[in-house]
Structures are given as C-alpha cells and as structure tokens.
Motif scaffolding. Structure first.
Motif, PDB file in Angstrom:
ATOM      1  N   UNK A   2      50.301  26.297  12.599  1.00 26.74           N
ATOM      2  CA  UNK A   2      50.699  25.430  11.486  1.00 26.74           C
ATOM      3  C   UNK A   2      51.989  24.690  11.834  1.00 26.74           C
ATOM      4  N   UNK A   3      52.144  23.454  11.328  1.00 26.82           N
ATOM      5  CA  UNK A   3      53.377  22.722  11.629  1.00 26.82           C
ATOM      6  C   UNK A   3      54.634  23.393  11.067  1.00 26.82           C
ATOM      7  N   UNK A   4      54.476  24.120   9.962  1.00 32.98           N
ATOM      8  CA  UNK A   4      55.608  24.808   9.338  1.00 32.98           C
ATOM      9  C   UNK A   4      55.177  26.216   8.988  1.00 32.98           C
ATOM     10  N   UNK A   5      55.911  27.200   9.488  1.00 39.55           N
ATOM     11  CA  UNK A   5      55.650  28.589   9.120  1.00 39.55           C
ATOM     12  C   UNK A   5      56.876  29.126   8.409  1.00 39.55           C
ATOM     13  N   UNK A   6      56.676  30.151   7.591  1.00 41.96           N
ATOM     14  CA  UNK A   6      57.802  30.694   6.849  1.00 41.96           C
ATOM     15  C   UNK A   6      57.569  32.139   6.463  1.00 41.96           C
ATOM     16  N   UNK A   7      58.699  32.787   6.150  1.00 42.06           N
ATOM     17  CA  UNK A   7      58.668  34.141   5.609  1.00 42.06           C
ATOM     18  C   UNK A   7      59.922  34.343   4.783  1.00 42.06           C
ATOM     19  N   UNK A   8      59.808  35.134   3.766  1.00 45.27           N
ATOM     20  CA  UNK A   8      60.952  35.434   2.917  1.00 45.27           C
ATOM     21  C   UNK A   8      61.240  36.915   2.902  1.00 45.27           C
ATOM     22  N   UNK A   9      62.526  37.261   3.038  1.00 46.50           N
ATOM     23  CA  UNK A   9      62.968  38.642   2.964  1.00 46.50           C
ATOM     24  C   UNK A   9      64.251  38.667   2.152  1.00 46.50           C
ATOM     25  N   UNK A  10      64.217  39.333   0.998  1.00 45.03           N
ATOM     26  CA  UNK A  10      65.402  39.340   0.132  1.00 45.03           C
ATOM     27  C   UNK A  10      65.733  37.934  -0.308  1.00 45.03           C
ATOM     28  N   UNK A  11      66.987  37.526  -0.104  1.00 44.26           N
ATOM     29  CA  UNK A  11      67.377  36.169  -0.503  1.00 44.26           C
ATOM     30  C   UNK A  11      67.261  35.162   0.641  1.00 44.26           C
ATOM     31  N   UNK A  12      66.775  35.603   1.813  1.00 41.59           N
ATOM     32  CA  UNK A  12      66.659  34.731   2.980  1.00 41.59           C
ATOM     33  C   UNK A  12      65.220  34.253   3.150  1.00 41.59           C
ATOM     34  N   UNK A  13      65.070  32.926   3.238  1.00 41.79           N
ATOM     35  CA  UNK A  13      63.774  32.323   3.544  1.00 41.79           C
ATOM     36  C   UNK A  13      63.911  31.665   4.909  1.00 41.79           C
ATOM     37  N   UNK A  14      63.105  32.131   5.854  1.00 36.88           N
ATOM     38  CA  UNK A  14      63.136  31.574   7.203  1.00 36.88           C
ATOM     39  C   UNK A  14      61.944  30.649   7.386  1.00 36.88           C
ATOM     40  N   UNK A  15      62.235  29.425   7.846  1.00 38.97           N
ATOM     41  CA  UNK A  15      61.200  28.434   8.111  1.00 38.97           C
ATOM     42  C   UNK A  15      61.310  28.015   9.568  1.00 38.97           C
ATOM     43  N   UNK A  16      60.161  27.748  10.179  1.00 37.20           N
ATOM     44  CA  UNK A  16      60.153  27.303  11.564  1.00 37.20           C
ATOM     45  C   UNK A  16      59.200  26.124  11.696  1.00 37.20           C
ATOM     46  N   UNK A  17      59.714  25.040  12.279  1.00 44.35           N
ATOM     47  CA  UNK A  17      58.936  23.830  12.503  1.00 44.35           C
ATOM     48  C   UNK A  17      58.363  23.877  13.915  1.00 44.35           C
TER      49      UNK A  17
END
Length: 125
Positions: A2-17
């Motif tokens: 996918x062009x954009x992947x993401x995951x959230x843990x606690x208050x942190x949302x990590x996105x990768x292009x």
C-alpha cells in the motif's frame, strides 16, 4: 505494498509512505488516508491528542498533485485530534515533496527531520 501504511500504539500513530504517488495508486492512497483519519480520531476519542510520526524513508519523492492535496485534506481533518506531526527520512526528492506539502498546509505543529530519533524527540518535547 500500500502507498501508506500505519499503526497506532497509545497516543503515537506511525505512518509510512511507500514508493511513488501516481494516478495508478491514487484510489488506494485515498483508502489508506481514510483509514489514517479513523486511527487518529480513535486515539483522540481514547482521551488524548495523537502524535504522528511519519516515515518518508521508503518514499521516492514522486507524487501527483491529487496526492499532495489528499495529504493536505488529511491534515485538515486531523488538526483537532493531533498534537504534533513529525516527518523524517527519505531522499532529497522525498524531503522536498514533503516540504512543499508542509508549506501548503502552513501549520506550526508539523516539522520535518533527518532521523527518526530527532523526530521522536521533538514529538515528546
């Protein structure tokens, strides 16, 4: 991928292009952005403002205008729910593309860094 992947843990949302943002994958990107909106809002509904860590390491720097505008819309949607967004990594072309998008958005709580450690430290400052 996918062009954009993401995951959230606690208050942190990590996105990768990933790769290039072109007409060919724009519809998939829009779906990824809709998912990102939901993840960020879910963090906020959990009682905290999200911190977004955005990884450009895998992004080529090639993008089309609709993709840039889609990221502008993502930021506008997320603005009430996000404390800070830190972008990091990527080639010179990727950083230039990110800087153009940040200029278009025009918010002080968005910054770009060379390394993940620098970005993470700023998010937590």
């Amino acid at each position: 991928m996918a062009p954009l992947t993401l995951q959230g843990t606690g208050d942190l949302v990590e996105m990768q292009l990933h790769g290039m943002l072109t007409d060919t994958n724009f519809e998939e990107l829009k779906g990824n952005i809709d998912e990102a909106k939901k993840v960020v809002k879910d963090v906020y509904n959990g009682g905290v403002s999200a911190k977004v860590l955005f990884d450009l390491t895998d992004f080529s720097g090639t993008y089309n205008v609709p993709s840039m505008l889609a990221f502008k819309e993502l930021e506008a949607h997320n603005r009430p729910f996000v404390k800070k967004t830190a972008l990091f990594g990527g080639s010179m072309a990727a950083r230039v593309a990110a800087e153009l998008t940040l200029e278009l958005i025009g918010q002080d709580n968005l910054k770009i860094f060379k390394t993940r450690d620098e970005a993470h430290a700023w998010l937590n400052s």
